[in-house]
Design an enzyme around this catalytic site. Structure first.
Site, PDB file in Angstrom:
ATOM      1  N   LYS A   1      96.299  57.702  71.047  1.00 45.86           N
ATOM      2  CA  LYS A   1      94.514  57.760  70.869  1.00 45.86           C
ATOM      3  C   LYS A   1      94.476  59.431  69.388  1.00 45.86           C
ATOM      4  CE  LYS A   1      94.714  55.666  74.417  1.00 45.86           C
ATOM      5  NZ  LYS A   1      94.577  54.159  74.367  1.00 45.86           N
TER       6      LYS A   1
ATOM      7  N   GLU B   1      90.397  67.668  74.218  1.00 48.08           N
ATOM      8  CA  GLU B   1      89.094  67.361  73.546  1.00 48.08           C
ATOM      9  C   GLU B   1      88.206  68.743  74.346  1.00 48.08           C
ATOM     10  OE1 GLU B   1      87.518  64.041  74.169  1.00 48.08           O
ATOM     11  OE2 GLU B   1      88.637  62.553  72.692  1.00 48.08           O
TER      12      GLU B   1
ATOM     13  N   HIS C   1      89.168  57.382  88.451  1.00 46.95           N
ATOM     14  CA  HIS C   1      88.602  56.816  87.440  1.00 46.95           C
ATOM     15  C   HIS C   1      89.145  54.804  87.324  1.00 46.95           C
ATOM     16  CE1 HIS C   1      89.531  60.461  85.000  1.00 46.95           C
ATOM     17  NE2 HIS C   1      90.566  60.862  85.948  1.00 46.95           N
TER      18      HIS C   1
ATOM     19  N   GLU D   1      84.770  52.668  73.843  1.00 50.27           N
ATOM     20  CA  GLU D   1      84.520  53.335  74.884  1.00 50.27           C
ATOM     21  C   GLU D   1      83.759  54.417  73.936  1.00 50.27           C
ATOM     22  OE1 GLU D   1      87.952  52.945  77.927  1.00 50.27           O
ATOM     23  OE2 GLU D   1      87.106  54.706  77.139  1.00 50.27           O
TER      24      GLU D   1
ATOM     25  N   GLU E   1      88.051  55.273  72.959  1.00 48.04           N
ATOM     26  CA  GLU E   1      89.023  54.779  72.535  1.00 48.04           C
ATOM     27  C   GLU E   1      88.631  53.449  72.604  1.00 48.04           C
ATOM     28  OE1 GLU E   1      91.119  53.841  76.499  1.00 48.04           O
ATOM     29  OE2 GLU E   1      91.345  56.446  75.986  1.00 48.04           O
TER      30      GLU E   1
ATOM     31  N   ASN F   1      89.528  49.093  73.352  1.00 46.03           N
ATOM     32  CA  ASN F   1      90.646  48.936  74.752  1.00 46.03           C
ATOM     33  C   ASN F   1      90.720  47.153  74.062  1.00 46.03           C
ATOM     34  OD1 ASN F   1      90.316  50.732  76.870  1.00 46.03           O
ATOM     35  ND2 ASN F   1      88.585  50.294  77.302  1.00 46.03           N
TER      36      ASN F   1
ATOM     37  N   ARG G   1      91.373  44.707  74.726  1.00 41.98           N
ATOM     38  CA  ARG G   1      91.353  43.454  75.748  1.00 41.98           C
ATOM     39  C   ARG G   1      90.223  43.104  76.384  1.00 41.98           C
ATOM     40  NH1 ARG G   1      92.118  48.110  77.903  1.00 41.98           N
ATOM     41  NH2 ARG G   1      90.116  48.188  80.009  1.00 41.98           N
TER      42      ARG G   1
END
Ligand code: MV4
Length: 493
Positions: free
Chosen positions: A119, A199, A234, A274, A288, A290, A292
């Protein structure tokens, strides 16, 4: 460079395996799977053309054993492997093993997967490309100095993490050191790497993500955005496209930035960028990437009319996206149906689903990993199925989804269907007032089920009893049809 895929191995289970099989059938591609002992009678195993048991490893490990899976895929003479989501889907070593053995990995290159898994590196990459990232630490700098510069509250995140593990909100300097230590410890045990970064903590944010497709010829396009703000611990609960109440200039900007990000990476296949949206600054900040296909991809399919699994396969075969035109039409909403009891703090449930049925309803799609007679074990996550509805506008989509949740019949196991219906019918949700704290603030006291009408309870109890009785006469894992004869026994006593 075109290679035709004739037989596809699905390195996954449950609803996503069934979902991939459905598209393959339409495309005339044979499917095969490897399954754990616990999944011997699962729906996806019955639906696939060929399957092998992955051997004596414990249930979850079966789907994480890269060598065994590759051996099974080669044994079944597959040309390609689709990893689905979760398990090995974002494992760069697995993707490399697949490619090295001469099979096609349906996804981006192993290099891209590895690069986006870090990340901190991904943040740096995005800054270089010119995509807004949340103000944060730049690397090996002193985090207490960085926190003062950024301003509290700050959020500590795991560099190789995801899904909220290894995350700590820090409100004041006194708590910083301990938060960094405990986040590092959690990250080490969860991801095998203790590095963390920081962050600025965005307040009342929304989770906005952009679906991207890239091909091997350098084309890169977006398939609009999804709002996935409604989540619990989450875990996403409701997802929709387009994002409600997002200012037009913010939307145009985030779509442009997502394409710019992925083009900068020369991204191939399906991926998602994202962002966290700060209503205070009217800005979507990069979080980030993803690498997939995501659980919530159906809402994008319903507003674009495209089949993302088909496109993934075509891209892997060398197909160009040049002539694909993409429009966003109407509105789509998805809810995740989980085997969990909302009245017991969402405690996961297991058992036999005696009856599972949804009548045909306009604009409603059901992506399910189970059917009547399926068993649900404790070995895997509790998601059973996804219900997705499309409408000309958001309210029509939500009305259709609400009706589907009312008509859905699941007996034998507790599930979150009634809770989902309360969420999507909540006035604040209907008004589009979504943010990541929505469930925590509107369902703070948990969930109080409203009892169904008495006739419905009785009808469902009768259905469960009939099916439980029928099931005794059927081989395990097969679906019982309605038969009068065995049920006579109930009345004979
Ligand atoms: C954030 C954030 C606020 N500010 N980043 C959660 C999962 C992961 N993909 C990113 N997440 C967040 N990142 C910044 N800079 C808020 C979330 C977030 C969250 C954070 C703490 C507790 C609950 C949360 C629920 C959803 C999103």
């Amino acid at each position: 460079m075109t290679r035709k895929i004739r037989r596809l191995f699905i390195a996954n289970r449950g609803e996503i395996a069934v979902r991939i099989i459905r598209t393959c059938r339409q495309l005339g591609i044979e499917t095969c799977t490897g399954y754990s002992a616990a999944d011997r009678h699962a729906l996806f195993v019955r639906e696939a053309d060929f399957s092998v048991e992955l051997g004596p490893s414990p249930a979850r490990e079966s789907y994480l054993n890269a060598e065994r899976i590759l051996y099974a895929a080669r044994h079944l003479r597959a040309d390609a492997i689709h990893p689905g989501y979760g398990f090995l889907s974002e494992n760069a070593d697995f993707a490399r093993m697949v490619n090295d053995s001469g099979l096609i990995f349906i996804g981006p290159t192993p290099e891209t997967i590895a690069r986006m898994g870090d990340k901190i590196a991904a943040r740096r990459e995005m800054e270089k490309i010119g995509v807004p990232v949340v103000p944060g630490s730049a690397g090996n700098t002193d985090l207490s100095v960085e926190a003062e510069r950024i301003g509290y509250p700050v959020l500590i995140k795991a560099a190789h993490g995801g899904g909220g593990r290894g995350m700590r909100i820090v409100e004041s300097p006194a708590d910083l050191e301990e938060a960094i230590r405990s986040a590092g410890r959690e990250a080490l045990s969860a991801f095998g790497n203790d590095s963390v970064f920081m962050e600025k903590y965005i307040l009342q944010p929304r989770h906005i993500e952009v679906q991207i497709l890239g091909d091997v010829h350098g084309n890169c396009i977006h398939l609009f955005e999804r709002d996935c703000s409604i989540q619990r611990r989450h875990q996403k609960v409701v997802e929709e496209s387009p994002a409600p109440q997002l200012p037009k200039k913010v939307r145009d900007e985030v779509l442009k930035n997502a394409v710019q990000a992925m083009r900068g990476l020369n991204y191939q296949n399906a991926g998602t960028v994202e962002f966290v949206y700060s209503p205070a600054d009217e800005t979507c900040y990069f979080l980030e990437i993803n690498t997939r296909l995501q659980v919530e991809h159906p809402v994008t399919e319903l507003v674009t009319g495209l089949d993302l699994v088909e496109l993934q396969i075509r891209i892997a075969e060398g197909f160009s996206l040049q002539d694909l035109t993409v429009n966003c039409n109407g509105h789509a909403v998805e809810v995740r149906l989980n085997a969990e009891d909302p009245a017991q703090n969402f405690l996961p449930q297991s058992g036999t689903v005696h009856h599972f049925e949804l009548p045909t309803l306009p604009g409603v799609r059901l992506d399910s990993g189970i059917g009547s007679g399926s068993t649900v074990s404790v070995y895997y996550d509790s998601m059973l199925a996804k219900l997705i509805a499309w409408g000309e506008n958001r309210n029509e989509a939500l009305d259709r989804l609400s009706l589907a949740l009312e008509k859905l019949c699941i007996s034998g196991i507790r599930h979150n269907g009634p809770f989902l219906r309360q969420v999507i019918d909540h006035p604040a949700f209907r008004a589009g007032q979504v943010h990541t704290g929505f469930l925590a603030s509107h369902f703070a006291g948990g969930f109080a089920p409203t009892p169904p009408p008495r006739e419905q309870s009785l009808a469902r109890a009768a259905a469960a009893l009939l099916h439980a009785t029928n099931a005794r006469y059927l081989p395990q894992g097969t679906t019982g049809t309605w038969a009068l004869y065995p049920s006579f026994e109930i009345w004979k006593g």
